[in-house]
Design a protein around this motif. Structure first.
Motif, PDB file in Angstrom:
ATOM      1  N   ALA A 177      39.756  38.094  35.138  1.00  0.00           N
ATOM      2  CA  ALA A 177      41.418  38.677  36.513  1.00  0.00           C
ATOM      3  C   ALA A 177      41.680  39.926  36.381  1.00  0.00           C
ATOM      4  CB  ALA A 177      42.043  37.675  36.703  1.00  0.00           C
ATOM      5  N   PHE A 178      41.036  40.543  35.919  1.00  0.00           N
ATOM      6  CA  PHE A 178      42.037  41.805  35.805  1.00  0.00           C
ATOM      7  C   PHE A 178      41.603  42.692  36.842  1.00  0.00           C
ATOM      8  CE2 PHE A 178      41.576  46.364  34.730  1.00  0.00           C
ATOM      9  CZ  PHE A 178      43.534  46.830  34.373  1.00  0.00           C
ATOM     10  N   GLN A 179      40.252  42.760  37.085  1.00  0.00           N
ATOM     11  CA  GLN A 179      39.827  43.896  38.171  1.00  0.00           C
ATOM     12  C   GLN A 179      40.042  43.816  39.493  1.00  0.00           C
ATOM     13  OE1 GLN A 179      35.743  46.393  37.818  1.00  0.00           O
ATOM     14  NE2 GLN A 179      35.668  46.212  35.280  1.00  0.00           N
ATOM     15  N   PRO A 180      39.541  42.732  39.527  1.00  0.00           N
ATOM     16  CA  PRO A 180      40.593  41.573  41.045  1.00  0.00           C
ATOM     17  C   PRO A 180      41.417  42.298  41.390  1.00  0.00           C
ATOM     18  CG  PRO A 180      38.821  40.096  39.670  1.00  0.00           C
ATOM     19  CD  PRO A 180      38.861  41.382  39.088  1.00  0.00           C
ATOM     20  N   THR A 181      42.713  41.838  40.766  1.00  0.00           N
ATOM     21  CA  THR A 181      44.148  41.952  40.432  1.00  0.00           C
ATOM     22  C   THR A 181      44.571  43.445  40.936  1.00  0.00           C
ATOM     23  OG1 THR A 181      44.862  40.250  39.456  1.00  0.00           O
ATOM     24  CG2 THR A 181      46.168  41.449  39.985  1.00  0.00           C
TER      25      THR A 181
END
Ligand code: GDP
Length: 291
Positions: free
Chosen positions: A99-103
């Motif tokens: 979820a890091f990059q999309p967030t």
């Protein structure tokens, strides 16, 4: 907190670190702040909000594998109310890290749109990772960059050189420039950091620390303590932390010659088990409550 401990934890790097962060902030698009999901208040640097000001930010509630899932949800809702996006992660196993990059992209959506309009399609997104020592910065960067980061140090307060880490196409991370210290001078903050192992054991009195931790655990998570140490049926209401420590030492057969309970050994065992998440998934700081 002892004087020795204060000296150890205040080496006077803060001014330099602040200057460095201010300088590097100009080179990044967003800040990813890592906190310890078990102690989201104590595991922050008190000056960070002022330092990063309006820079887009996400909060990573790390070590979520050891935190109370209900409390972690409450923290995410709490940050949402403040217009800050927070996600739970476990940088040891890698859970939640997809979820890091999309967030980050979600937080930077308007900015990315503006780049597109200017023809800057695929412009590299740069994110500065910040957090107090031992919160999991190296582990995060290591996982996201597939091991290109230097070995994770298990010693609190180890300084690393500034470095950029590509973590995918058009996405770079910058490790914290310098060391951001937590608010050690606050007694409760210092205590919570010591419980989680962010302060070295040789600078704190292990038995008082263990007794204090037990007091808190018996009040917040009595069933977890009963289950772990086979104290079913024990009413903790009128027991002091050191009395519960003795009960635990006795249950585990920790005796010294003469038959007395070895509370030193029991303390070390209790702290080790807490830090390894063996007593249960526990969060010491809840939203709305005092630290
Ligand atoms: P840094 O000082 O902020 O760079 O923290 P490190 O990445 O060196 O991590 C400190 C310690 O916490 C190490 O022993 C890591 O293995 C451990 N750690 C980091 N993230 C997690 C996590 O999500 N879960 C658990 N259980 N341990 C973690």
């Amino acid at each position: 907190m002892s004087e020795a401990q204060s000296i150890q934890w205040f080496p006077g790097h803060m001014t330099r670190t602040k200057r460095q962060i201010e300088k590097y902030l100009k080179q990044v698009d967003a800040v990813a702040e890592i906190v310890d999901a078990r102690i989201p208040v104590s595991s922050r640097n008190p000056d960070l909000n002022r330092l990063i000001q309006n820079k887009p930010r996400i909060i990573l509630l790390n070590k979520s594998d050891m935190a109370d899932a209900v409390a972690t949800k409450e923290w995410i809702a709490y940050y949402k109310q403040k217009n800050v996006k927070a996600i739970p992660v476990d940088c040891k196993s890698g859970k939640g890290m997809n979820a890091f990059q999309p967030t980050v992209k979600e937080v930077l959506a308007l900015q990315i749109e503006a780049w597109k309009r200017k023809g800057m399609i695929g412009r590299t997104i740069r994110v500065m990772v910040v957090g107090v020592p031992n919160v999991g910065k190296s582990s995060l960067i290591n996982k996201l960059s597939h091991g290109s980061h230097a070995a994770v140090e298990d010693r609190p307060g180890v300084t690393r050189a500034n470095q950029w880490f590509p973590i995918g196409k058009g996405f770079d991370l910058l490790d914290t420039p310098g060391v951001l210290w937590p608010k050690f001078e606050d007694k409760i903050v210092g205590e919570h950091l010591a419980f989680t192992g962010a302060v070295k054991d040789d600078v704190v009195d292990t038995e008082s620390l263990a007794a204090r931790l037990l007091e808190i655990l018996c009040s917040l998570y009595p069933d977890a303590v009963r289950a772990r140490y086979r104290l079913e049926g024990t009413d903790f209401t009128d027991l002091a932390g050191w009395q519960v420590l003795e009960l635990i030492g006795k249950k585990r057969g920790m005796l010294i010659p003469g038959g007395e309970i070895d509370t030193e050994r029991a303390s070390i065992m209790l702290l080790d088990e807490f830090r390894a998440g063996k007593i249960g998934k526990i969060t010491l700081e809840r939203t709305g409550g005092k630290v």
